[in-house]
Design an enzyme around this catalytic site. Sequence first.
Site, mmCIF file in Angstrom:
data_model
loop_
_atom_site.group_PDB
_atom_site.id
_atom_site.type_symbol
_atom_site.label_atom_id
_atom_site.label_comp_id
_atom_site.label_asym_id
_atom_site.label_seq_id
_atom_site.Cartn_x
_atom_site.Cartn_y
_atom_site.Cartn_z
ATOM 1 N N ASP A 238 0.873 -1.168 0.000
ATOM 2 C CA ASP A 238 0.000 0.000 0.000
ATOM 3 C C ASP A 238 0.913 1.221 0.000
ATOM 4 O OD1 ASP A 238 -1.655 2.130 0.533
ATOM 5 O OD2 ASP A 238 -2.491 1.316 2.395
ATOM 6 N N ASP B 32 -13.007 5.418 1.351
ATOM 7 C CA ASP B 32 -11.581 5.418 1.690
ATOM 8 C C ASP B 32 -11.032 6.841 1.683
ATOM 9 O OD1 ASP B 32 -8.823 5.216 1.831
ATOM 10 O OD2 ASP B 32 -8.625 3.699 0.266
ATOM 11 N N GLU C 131 -7.268 0.636 -4.399
ATOM 12 C CA GLU C 131 -7.248 0.565 -2.934
ATOM 13 C C GLU C 131 -8.583 0.126 -2.327
ATOM 14 O OE1 GLU C 131 -5.518 4.373 -1.941
ATOM 15 O OE2 GLU C 131 -3.608 3.765 -2.827
ATOM 16 N N LYS D 130 2.921 11.397 -3.285
ATOM 17 C CA LYS D 130 1.898 10.755 -4.109
ATOM 18 C C LYS D 130 0.992 11.783 -4.788
ATOM 19 C CE LYS D 130 -1.611 7.111 -3.433
ATOM 20 N NZ LYS D 130 -2.079 6.148 -2.407
HETATM 21 N N1 LIG Z 1 -6.633 9.271 15.029
HETATM 22 C C1 LIG Z 1 -6.715 9.984 13.902
HETATM 23 N N2 LIG Z 1 -7.577 11.012 13.809
HETATM 24 C C2 LIG Z 1 -7.659 11.756 12.684
HETATM 25 N N3 LIG Z 1 -6.911 11.547 11.598
HETATM 26 C C3 LIG Z 1 -6.027 10.530 11.640
HETATM 27 C C4 LIG Z 1 -5.885 9.702 12.776
HETATM 28 N N4 LIG Z 1 -4.948 8.779 12.505
HETATM 29 C C5 LIG Z 1 -4.512 9.023 11.262
HETATM 30 N N5 LIG Z 1 -5.149 10.075 10.733
HETATM 31 C C6 LIG Z 1 -4.937 10.710 9.432
HETATM 32 O O1 LIG Z 1 -5.048 9.756 8.405
HETATM 33 C C7 LIG Z 1 -4.247 10.159 7.298
HETATM 34 C C8 LIG Z 1 -3.400 9.006 6.876
HETATM 35 O O2 LIG Z 1 -4.225 7.947 6.557
HETATM 36 P P1 LIG Z 1 -3.694 6.724 5.747
HETATM 37 O O3 LIG Z 1 -2.454 6.203 6.355
HETATM 38 O O4 LIG Z 1 -4.827 5.806 5.568
HETATM 39 O O5 LIG Z 1 -3.375 7.477 4.396
HETATM 40 P P2 LIG Z 1 -2.494 6.982 3.194
HETATM 41 O O6 LIG Z 1 -2.853 5.592 2.894
HETATM 42 O O7 LIG Z 1 -1.095 7.276 3.470
HETATM 43 O O8 LIG Z 1 -2.985 7.965 2.077
HETATM 44 P P3 LIG Z 1 -3.751 7.706 0.692
HETATM 45 O O9 LIG Z 1 -4.549 6.468 0.833
HETATM 46 O O10 LIG Z 1 -4.581 8.934 0.528
HETATM 47 O O11 LIG Z 1 -2.684 7.644 -0.314
HETATM 48 C C9 LIG Z 1 -3.401 11.312 7.776
HETATM 49 O O12 LIG Z 1 -3.943 12.522 7.292
HETATM 50 C C10 LIG Z 1 -3.521 11.218 9.285
HETATM 51 O O13 LIG Z 1 -3.359 12.472 9.909
HETATM 52 MG MG LIG Z 2 -4.403 4.688 1.755
#
Ligand SMILES: Nc1ncnc2c1ncn2[C@@H]1O[C@H](COP(=O)(O)OP(=O)(O)OP(=O)(O)O)[C@@H](O)[C@H]1O
Ligand SMILES: [Mg+2]
Lengths: 619, 181
Positions: free
Chosen positions: A25, A206, A184, A87
């Site tokens: 991922d 998502d 995804e 990204k």
């Molecule tokens: N407890 C929480 N409360 C609010 N937001 C959160 C919390 N934990 C994580 N996040 C937010 O979730 C986001 C990251 O999520 P995730 O890891 O699913 O994204 P990603 O997979 O890296 O991104 P994408 O799928 O968009 O490419 C960040 O903006 C982070 O600040």
């Molecule tokens: Mg993601």
Amino acid sequence: MALLQITEPGLSAAPHQHRLAVGIDLGTTNSLVATVKSGAATVLPDEHGRSLLPSVVRYRDDGRTIVGFEAQAEQSRDPNNTIVSVKRFMGRGLADIQDVGRSPYRFVDAPGMVQLVTRAGHKSPVEVSADILKNLRERAEASLGGELIGAVITVPAYFDDAQRQATKDAARLAGLNVLRLLNEPTAAAIAYGLDNGAEGTYVVYDLGGGTFDVSVLALTRGVFEVLATSGDSSLGGDDFDHRIYCWILEQAGLHGLSAHDTRLLLTRAREAKEALTEHADTRITAVLADGQTIDLQLSQTTFHAISKTLIDKTLLPVRKALRDARIGAGDVKGVVMVGGATRMPQVQKAVGDFFGRPPLTNLDPDKVVALGAAIQANVLAGNKGDDEWLLLDVIPLSLGLETMGGLTEKIIPRNSTIPIARAQEFTTFKDGQTALSVHILQGERELVSDCRSLAKFVLRGIPPMVAGAARIRVTFQVDADGLLAVTAREMISGVEASIEVKPSYGLSDDEITRMLSDSIAHVADDINARKLREAMVDADSLLDALDVALASDADLLDDAERAALDEAMQALRDAIAAESTKDINACSHRLNQASEPFAARRMDRNIQRALTGKNIETL
Amino acid sequence: MTADLFSDFQQDHFALFGLPRRFALDGAALDTLWRSAAAQVHPDRFASAGDAEKRIALMAATRVNEAYQTLKSPLARARYLLRLAGIDTAEETNTSMPPAFLMAQMEWREAIEDARHGHDVDALERLSRQLRLDVRAMEDELGEALDEQHDHASAALLVRKLRFLEKLDQEIGDAIEALLF
Ligand SMILES: Nc1ncnc2c1ncn2[C@@H]1O[C@H](COP(=O)(O)OP(=O)(O)OP(=O)(O)O)[C@@H](O)[C@H]1O
Ligand SMILES: [Mg+2]
């Protein structure tokens, strides 16, 4: 063979080597790698036991590239050379990036895709992503004890062709064999559906760090059929951070901040956002470069008020996807929440209100995408599990061509099941016209200027005819990765031109090989050894697949054909034994050609078997 | 060249799925047939096979999806049946329509325009539902013309009319999207 193989006890009757394959991922904020071990999908942690790898890459002044937590910790100290959320720039030109001033980077507009100016030189987002992927590949290889056969890389469902191609290039640059690009939300649906034996219509919502996707899926007896998908490829948790950041600037009366201060406050904003998931209010403190201190109190109520429009913005693609799937909110059996940003209570509430039912939040929104990708990688690598399931995905955006007057003609409509091909005939509009230019577009709008331009090419050598006499057939083929290839052919003369749709920034195979050799600080020997291993692995799986095919369908070949095939197989085995990369590749190629009619007949038989069985049942 | 290798792929879409060549069709049966055919040929089944098999799987899966999509949509199915009978529906060139139909078209257009100007999404949704009823009725007529009366000329006209209605539906959809997004 040079590869270390791990066999899994009792996996299949025929002792079959377990092929190492992973799901990755590649997230805006966090990336993960997962694999299937003894039948169960698990995320592979780093040596400190941490699953997530922050998608942060720092190019240090000592020439080293560091990725992950360490880079993240140093980001406000060295904002220009520490790349976060790369990204968002994949497959994007300078003009596409909203509010360039919002990020601390210096961009240069290279053809097709921006590049970032770092002390390590101009870096394309593809190269930065490759550094993240390389880190995960090394993690997986160390933890699994062998080289990977391949990887499934996830992409936002709403990624267009340019963004998908960029992701695939990044993976190849990281030395990964891409088994499939997987959407995804679909990955999440696999992990969720297989675990819960889900049947019916489900929505996956998502909201990650930088992208928003929504998919509507029909789950029926092991078939995951995507009915429609929509989203916004630049909307995510980052935007909530930015709202808080703007609020801080306003409250503290700040403007014209340095890159360092911007990065610092964005980090504080993100911390505040995450804190407000658990608490009614939070304190934001920071000391800026000039010594000024920030000390503010932010309440959940204020945060909800300043971020409401962002949440509303996610509900529009949800409606669009439901419309395209021709269902109503009430027809949905469950809404699966994916992505860290769906932890925010106001997001859960808005989604719950929209569907009139609380969303499903019982899975780990950070890991579910990687787990689903691992499950698919395991199947694609040929480690068949017990469950036979099938994935039918769609393209998110319509594909078309430019016609007269700057208008777009749609060739393949959005939400078509892939793989798919469509052909359209065109003609010349001038007497004696000998060339036709083909402009390939993606998007829903009518005007060419409102769609994404994917590629342009010219079909030359059309014999001169009167206007309207030539018959030029343009064929679009979208493969199972959602990637497009286009061919144009003048039907009367047979003149042909084709293009693998690689927008101008797309990397050619040669470039990737060169960059790979540059980046691996290895001597030529290592690269040759790697090439040999790859050729051997491919050849072995080709031979394995043919053995299986012959065991069940040898009757489709007459004696002469069988002898020819056996001979070509033996030649390949000899080449493998001799460990000659060149011979292995040549013999593999020959065997592939020799087995094509056999493959086609088997495909026919398979379809017939599937359909006659069904006909008797249903008619 | 590879296409010639397929015996079944020379067949028409109906024969591919073992369905009778007619307009009336059991949608659920088609869905089941498609899924089982797709399960056999999907490129995911051949990800670790040789290039030859991969290429053929891509072609076969593409073919199966194309057949399914053509048969699933009543308009595409009727157009295809007529093509098999050697009839060109001439949707781009033949625009002559009975005056009553053209009148009705103008009324539809006006209604859509009014709703758009009034930013009335509910009215647009209502129009969309109403249009679907009209479409359904016309599809019944089409079935009659194709399966019972074998009247190709009437069927071709109905296809052209349905194409008009499809465009209207698209316009309503675009208008809704424009108001929502
Ligand atoms: N407890 C929480 N409360 C609010 N937001 C959160 C919390 N934990 C994580 N996040 C937010 O979730 C986001 C990251 O999520 P995730 O890891 O699913 O994204 P990603 O997979 O890296 O991104 P994408 O799928 O968009 O490419 C960040 O903006 C982070 O600040
Ligand atoms: Mg993601």
